[in-house]
Design an enzyme around this catalytic site. Structure first.
Site, PDB file in Angstrom:
ATOM      1  N   LYS A 294       0.827  -1.220  -0.133  1.00 35.10           N
ATOM      2  CA  LYS A 294      -0.099   0.034  -0.027  1.00 35.10           C
ATOM      3  C   LYS A 294       0.913   1.089   0.060  1.00 35.10           C
ATOM      4  CE  LYS A 294       0.687   1.209   4.353  1.00 35.10           C
ATOM      5  NZ  LYS A 294       1.451   2.366   5.034  1.00 35.10           N
TER       6      LYS A 294
ATOM      7  N   ASP B 276      -3.056  -0.933  10.453  1.00 31.31           N
ATOM      8  CA  ASP B 276      -3.077  -0.966   9.090  1.00 31.31           C
ATOM      9  C   ASP B 276      -4.056  -2.197   8.785  1.00 31.31           C
ATOM     10  OD1 ASP B 276      -1.854   1.583   8.785  1.00 31.31           O
ATOM     11  OD2 ASP B 276      -0.159   0.593   8.073  1.00 31.31           O
TER      12      ASP B 276
END
Length: 283
Positions: free
Chosen positions: A13, A138
């Protein structure tokens, strides 16, 4: 060796922006960030065991087996679900540790989603995301698999659809400690909250970047080099830095110039993670 019966990606990401609004009483920071996935990442393979053992067969330097987020995710899911099954896991690791591109969190999320199918738990995405949050801030965005504007400590997610350019990601050979950056006295902690629309219009600052540049000259050097070709940004607390390009050819051209002295890779931005695309094709 048993044959893996399921192989899944664990994508990287990027934080397209990261604003820190303040420090909470529990020591965590309130933040706002925009997550986007890359079509590039680790790969995990799974094979069910009947004896309940969780075995990761890939050694990671300086990470004991039982401390690995993959193993912790599998054991936590096993405990919370009451499953009597176990699993053999193999990891093909390409994402750098301490790079700010979510390697460990993504591996954990892929483990949760993969075992949810293999162990036939039928847990909802919400339930898996809540479990993932206990492993790391996350993990939920990887569980949900959609680009999102994140608030809180990163767990309050609003799906978004930023542009999906090609990126060149440079990987300075240094591991940045997230805890070290967030405890730095010079870190900006009073950025006013914003709505997501200004982010999509280019409000893309990373409040961690000045601190990381000051502490890690390798990161500052990578930002300066990439900045000669496009706007160069830090993702998360680093160490990886990235820049967007309109097409793969342009990203490859700059990569060829810079990766003689720096490790890096070219990848496509994606608002649906390749993990979720793979799961949709399988199930």
């Amino acid at each position: 060796m048993p044959q893996p019966i399921l192989t899944l990606p664990a994508p990287a990401k990027l934080n397209l922006m990261l604003h820190i609004l303040g420090r909470r009483a529990d020591g965590y920071h309130e933040l706002q960030t925009l997550f986007q996935f890359l079509d590039y990442g680790d790969e995990l393979s799974f094979s069910v065991r009947e004896d309940g053992k969780i075995c990761l067969h890939t050694e990671i330097p300086d990470v004991p087996h039982d401390s690995n987020l993959i193993v912790r995710a599998a054991r936590w899911l096993q405990e919370q679900s009451g499953s009597s099954l176990g699993v053999d896991i193999w990891l093909k690791k390409v994402l750098p540790m301490g790079g700010g591109i979510g390697g460990g969190s993504s591996d954990a999320a892929t483990t949760l989603l993969g075992l949810n199918h293999l162990w036939k738990l039928a847990w909802s995405e919400d339930r898996l995301a809540a479990l993932g949050l206990t492993l790391g801030a996350d993990v939920p965005v990887f569980v949900r698999g959609r680009s999102a504007f994140a608030e809180g400590v990163g767990e309050i997610l609003t799906p978004e659809n930023p542009e999906e350019p090609w990126y060149l990601v440079l990987v300075p050979q240094v591991s940045v400690s997230t805890a070290e950056i967030f405890s730095d006295p010079l870190l900006t902690r009073d950025t006013p909250p914003i709505k997501v629309r200004p982010v999509l219009e280019g409000n893309s600052r990373n409040d961690c970047q000045p601190v990381v540049e000051r502490r890690y000259p390798e990161v500052r050097n990578a930002l300066n080099l990439l900045g000669k070709f496009t706007e160069a940004k830090l993702t998360g607390t680093g160490s990886c830095v990235f820049g967007a390009f309109p097409n793969k050819a342009e990203a490859d051209r700059v990569s060829a110039l810079l990766t003689e002295t720096l490790t890096g890779f070219v990848a496509k931005g994606s608002n649906i993670s390749m993990l979720h695309r793979k799961l949709q094709s399988l199930f």
